[in-house]
Design an enzyme around this catalytic site. Structure first.
Site, PDB file in Angstrom:
ATOM      1  N   LYS A  98      -4.182 -10.508   6.178  1.00 10.60           N
ATOM      2  CA  LYS A  98      -4.442  -9.271   6.908  1.00 10.60           C
ATOM      3  C   LYS A  98      -4.100  -8.065   6.023  1.00 10.60           C
ATOM      4  CE  LYS A  98      -0.218  -8.332   6.887  1.00 10.60           C
ATOM      5  NZ  LYS A  98       0.200  -7.115   6.139  1.00 10.60           N
ATOM      6  N   ARG A 167       1.187  -1.591  -2.121  1.00 15.93           N
ATOM      7  CA  ARG A 167       1.220  -1.022  -0.772  1.00 15.93           C
ATOM      8  C   ARG A 167       1.217   0.503  -0.799  1.00 15.93           C
ATOM      9  NH1 ARG A 167       4.893  -5.392  -0.520  1.00 15.93           N
ATOM     10  NH2 ARG A 167       4.423  -6.954   1.102  1.00 15.93           N
TER      11      ARG A 167
END
Length: 327
Positions: A98, A167
């Site tokens: 995900k 990230r």
């Protein structure tokens, strides 16, 4: 068929693969690790460390291996759609980390390709396979907390915001909402079993490239509201609570029960209107292993995963709307 195992290949030597998926594949009764591919020169070492019989220095070479049935893709978010479709065109089933993609159109493309090439795919929201959530749904269905009025959820961990962590890279699909907030969005929709009517989100962002490092979001459902917080800049926490007219349910390690230092168990607490504990239940189980076993069973039985492409699409539509709201 009962003793057949799905042979998995892994694209990249990502930390989540080593720490979570490789152990899950070793524990699973119907899956096994066959190969790993890396384009950074780490594939041989990883294969030896992970116990993979084969390794490749190119993703496409792994995808052409006829002895691999399925692949797990933990690449940066921006590469998910590309390599999922590439894998499907080579006849591989896909367990896709995900978020499955960065927008809903890409998820449509993934699902369409899966249908065209007759393969299964699933977005890896592993947490939902832990038995604590089945128990929460039963409490709700049995009317233990009455009518749901509010859902609250928080998922955070501290990160070095000056690092080169993917990230924090906007081009690679970075951001707290994509990385951890997506779990909270998923849980709200799953437990309320409906889609929100409107959403709003406010984010704190890194100045240089606009990646969200924390956000607070409100999802308005027909008769309930969901409040979601996520962050790269706060102490570790992952929980949700479902509040009703007769009481509430607290899930203390909602998304990473495996990180609970107390035996890695999930803890579900039922409280009454006076905030008094009515019941506390502890449940075990490795969500990564349970996820792998479910997906492998779908491959072996040629059946659609319970978390299918349509559900991934609906979840992404909400995340897209939240990001639009952030501006």
């Amino acid at each position: 068929m009962a003793d057949k195992k799905v042979r998995f290949g892994i694209l990249s030597t990502a930390k989540i693969a080593e720490k979570q998926l490789v152990p899950a594949l070793k524990e699973a009764v119907n899956a096994e690790l066959t190969a790993v591919a890396s384009q950074s020169g780490k594939e041989k070492e990883a294969a030896q460390r992970w116990g993979a019989p084969f390794h490749y220095d190119d993703y496409r070479t792994l995808l052409k291996d006829p002895d691999i049935d399925a692949v797990y893709i933990p690449l940066p978010n921006s590469l998910h759609q590309k390599w999922a479709i590439e894998a499907m065109k080579n006849g591989k089933h896909v367990l896709l980390e995900k978020p499955a993609a960065l927008n809903s159109d890409d998820i449509i493309a993934i699902s369409s390709t899966a249908k065209e090439y007759n393969v299964q795919w699933m977005e890896a929201f592993m947490y939902q396979f832990h038995p604590q959530h089945t128990y929460v749904k039963k409490l709700i269905q049995d009317g233990e907390i009455g009518k749901i009025k509010r859902f609250r959820s928080h998922f955070s961990f501290p990160m070095d915001l000056t690092s080169d962590n993917i990230r924090l890279n906007k081009e690679l699909g970075g951001g707290a909402l994509f990385d951890v907030g997506c779990y909270c969005v998923h849980a709200s929709r799953d437990l309320l079993d409906e889609e929100p009517l409107k959403v709003f989100s406010n984010a704190r962002k890194l100045t240089e490239d606009g990646v969200d490092i924390s956000s607070t979001s409100i999802l308005t459902f027909e008769e309930a509201d969901a409040v979601i917080d996520c962050s790269f800049d706060e102490p570790p926490s992952n929980y949700y609570e479902v509040i009703g007219t007769k009481g509430k349910i607290e899930v203390l390690h909602a998304f990473r029960p495996d990180e609970n230092p107390d035996q890695g168990e999930g803890i579900v607490i039922l409280k009454d209107l006076n905030n008094q504990i009515v019941n506390e239940k502890r449940l075990g189980g490795n969500p990564y292993t349970l996820q792998v076993e479910h997906f492998a069973d779908c491959v072996l039985q040629d059946k659609e995963p319970r978390y299918n492409g349509e559900k991934s699409y609906n979840n992404m539509k909400v995340i897209e709307a939240l990001y639009r709201s952030q501006g």
